[in-house]
Structure formats: C-alpha cells, structure tokens
Scaffold this motif. Structure first.
Motif, PDB file in Angstrom:
ATOM      1  N   TYR A  52       0.868  -1.175   0.000  1.00 15.71           N
ATOM      2  CA  TYR A  52       0.000   0.000   0.000  1.00 15.71           C
ATOM      3  C   TYR A  52       0.902   1.223   0.000  1.00 15.71           C
ATOM      4  N   ARG A  53       0.788   2.047  -1.018  1.00 14.69           N
ATOM      5  CA  ARG A  53       1.606   3.261  -1.125  1.00 14.69           C
ATOM      6  C   ARG A  53       0.721   4.468  -1.310  1.00 14.69           C
ATOM      7  N   ILE A  54       1.150   5.586  -0.770  1.00 12.96           N
ATOM      8  CA  ILE A  54       0.487   6.865  -0.982  1.00 12.96           C
ATOM      9  C   ILE A  54       1.473   7.773  -1.700  1.00 12.96           C
ATOM     10  N   LEU A  55       1.119   8.178  -2.912  1.00 10.23           N
ATOM     11  CA  LEU A  55       1.940   9.108  -3.675  1.00 10.23           C
ATOM     12  C   LEU A  55       1.338  10.502  -3.536  1.00 10.23           C
ATOM     13  N   GLY A  56       2.146  11.459  -3.142  1.00  8.58           N
ATOM     14  CA  GLY A  56       1.703  12.852  -3.048  1.00  8.58           C
ATOM     15  C   GLY A  56       2.028  13.538  -4.358  1.00  8.58           C
ATOM     16  N   ALA A  57       1.016  13.716  -5.200  1.00 11.97           N
ATOM     17  CA  ALA A  57       1.214  14.259  -6.546  1.00 11.97           C
ATOM     18  C   ALA A  57       0.950  15.765  -6.560  1.00 11.97           C
ATOM     19  N   THR A  75      -2.891  23.064   3.166  1.00  7.42           N
ATOM     20  CA  THR A  75      -3.323  22.013   4.087  1.00  7.42           C
ATOM     21  C   THR A  75      -3.938  20.835   3.346  1.00  7.42           C
ATOM     22  N   MET A  76      -4.323  21.053   2.084  1.00  5.42           N
ATOM     23  CA  MET A  76      -4.940  19.990   1.291  1.00  5.42           C
ATOM     24  C   MET A  76      -4.023  19.509   0.163  1.00  5.42           C
ATOM     25  N   LEU A  77      -2.802  19.973   0.161  1.00  7.73           N
ATOM     26  CA  LEU A  77      -1.860  19.589  -0.880  1.00  7.73           C
ATOM     27  C   LEU A  77      -0.777  18.697  -0.292  1.00  7.73           C
ATOM     28  N   PRO A  78      -0.130  17.845  -1.065  1.00  5.32           N
ATOM     29  CA  PRO A  78      -0.412  17.531  -2.464  1.00  5.32           C
ATOM     30  C   PRO A  78      -1.638  16.631  -2.589  1.00  5.32           C
ATOM     31  N   CYS A  79      -1.975  16.324  -3.833  1.00  2.00           N
ATOM     32  CA  CYS A  79      -3.103  15.428  -4.106  1.00  2.00           C
ATOM     33  C   CYS A  79      -2.637  13.986  -3.884  1.00  2.00           C
ATOM     34  N   ASN A  80      -3.333  13.267  -3.032  1.00  2.23           N
ATOM     35  CA  ASN A  80      -2.934  11.893  -2.754  1.00  2.23           C
ATOM     36  C   ASN A  80      -3.493  10.922  -3.787  1.00  2.23           C
ATOM     37  N   VAL A  81      -2.614  10.026  -4.199  1.00  2.00           N
ATOM     38  CA  VAL A  81      -2.966   8.923  -5.087  1.00  2.00           C
ATOM     39  C   VAL A  81      -2.482   7.660  -4.394  1.00  2.00           C
ATOM     40  N   ILE A  82      -3.380   6.703  -4.196  1.00  2.03           N
ATOM     41  CA  ILE A  82      -2.970   5.474  -3.523  1.00  2.03           C
ATOM     42  C   ILE A  82      -2.883   4.315  -4.503  1.00  2.03           C
ATOM     43  N   LEU A  83      -2.032   3.375  -4.139  1.00  2.00           N
ATOM     44  CA  LEU A  83      -1.953   2.093  -4.823  1.00  2.00           C
ATOM     45  C   LEU A  83      -2.008   1.050  -3.723  1.00  2.00           C
ATOM     46  N   ARG A  84      -2.917   0.084  -3.890  1.00  2.00           N
ATOM     47  CA  ARG A  84      -2.995  -0.976  -2.892  1.00  2.00           C
ATOM     48  C   ARG A  84      -3.243  -2.301  -3.580  1.00  2.00           C
ATOM     49  N   GLU A  92      -5.347  -1.751  -6.968  1.00  2.00           N
ATOM     50  CA  GLU A  92      -6.290  -0.651  -7.076  1.00  2.00           C
ATOM     51  C   GLU A  92      -5.498   0.653  -7.058  1.00  2.00           C
ATOM     52  N   VAL A  93      -5.846   1.546  -7.967  1.00  2.00           N
ATOM     53  CA  VAL A  93      -5.273   2.888  -8.036  1.00  2.00           C
ATOM     54  C   VAL A  93      -6.422   3.849  -7.770  1.00  2.00           C
ATOM     55  N   ALA A  94      -6.242   4.749  -6.800  1.00  2.00           N
ATOM     56  CA  ALA A  94      -7.303   5.703  -6.469  1.00  2.00           C
ATOM     57  C   ALA A  94      -6.693   7.074  -6.222  1.00  2.00           C
ATOM     58  N   ALA A  95      -7.347   8.098  -6.750  1.00  2.00           N
ATOM     59  CA  ALA A  95      -6.905   9.483  -6.568  1.00  2.00           C
ATOM     60  C   ALA A  95      -7.997  10.282  -5.883  1.00  2.00           C
TER      61      ALA A  95
END
Length: 128
Positions: A52-57, A75-84, A92-95
């Motif tokens: 499970y990874r969280i990428l801060g895009a 406070t709401m940045l960066p946009c998180n994109v997860i891979l699990r 699963e890839v979710a943004a």
C-alpha cells in the motif's frame, strides 16, 4: 458524493507504481512524497499488510493557482494517489477528488481549479 476516482489494474505492484507515476507525469504532476504504508505499519506496529503506497502528486501550475486563491490551501496539498494490492497481480489505483475535498472551502474561484485538477487526475488514473 464519492471522494475519489479509482480503478483496478492487472500487473505487479512495482509495475503499477511506475505506470501511475508515468501517467501522472503525462498530466503535469510530479511526486513530492512516496509513503510506503505497509513498510511503516511493519516497522511501527509489527503488522503485516498487503502493499500500500500513498503518492503525493503535485502539478506546480495548478498548485500556484490554488495558493493564489487560498493561502491555506496547502493544508490539502499535495493530491494523494494510492496504490494498494487487492489480489495477486491486482492493484487498485485511487486518486482524491479535489472537487469533493475543496468544496468545503466555499470559494467559487477555487472550484474551477479543483475541477481542472480533478479532470487531470481522472485522466491519469484512467490511463494506467
């Protein structure tokens, strides 16, 4: 209202990370943070979990526009994109949906930026 856009792909987890990173780059996003949640849970709690990874895009041009409209939007940045990993060779890839998350701010000018970012994140997830 959902707060994310997701899809499941068939590939090895590390390949999925590479594909997501490339798809985000094609939409002008760089990766500011890369959090390995599974490794952190193992280290801090001794708990095993599926990858499970969280990428801060971050898209710098969009971040600049948002910051110009709301100084505390960071406070709401960066946009998180997860891979699990959800199964053998299934990821699963979710943004995050910035429209949903930033809607609480109530700034109509920010809504336009949020929609643009949401469109770009959706294109990236769908392109993986």
């Amino acid at each position: 209202m959902t707060y994310y856009h997701a899809r499941t792909i068939e590939c090895a987890f590390d390949d999925a990370v590479e594909r997501v990173t490339a798809a985000l780059a094609a939409q002008g996003f760089g990766i500011l943070t890369d959090i390995d949640v599974a490794a952190t849970m193992k280290k801090k709690l001794g708990k095993d979990m599926a990858p499970y990874r969280i990428l801060g895009a971050c898209n710098p041009a969009m971040a600049d526009r948002a910051l110009a409209l709301e100084s505390r939007i960071g406070t709401m940045l960066p946009c998180n994109v997860i891979l699990r990993e959800v199964g053998p060779s299934r990821v699963e890839v979710a943004a995050i949906d910035p429209v949903a998350s930033m809607g609480a701010i109530g700034n109509p000018q920010l809504a336009d930026v949020a929609q643009s970012v949401a469109d770009m994140l959706t294109k990236a997830v769908d392109a993986v």
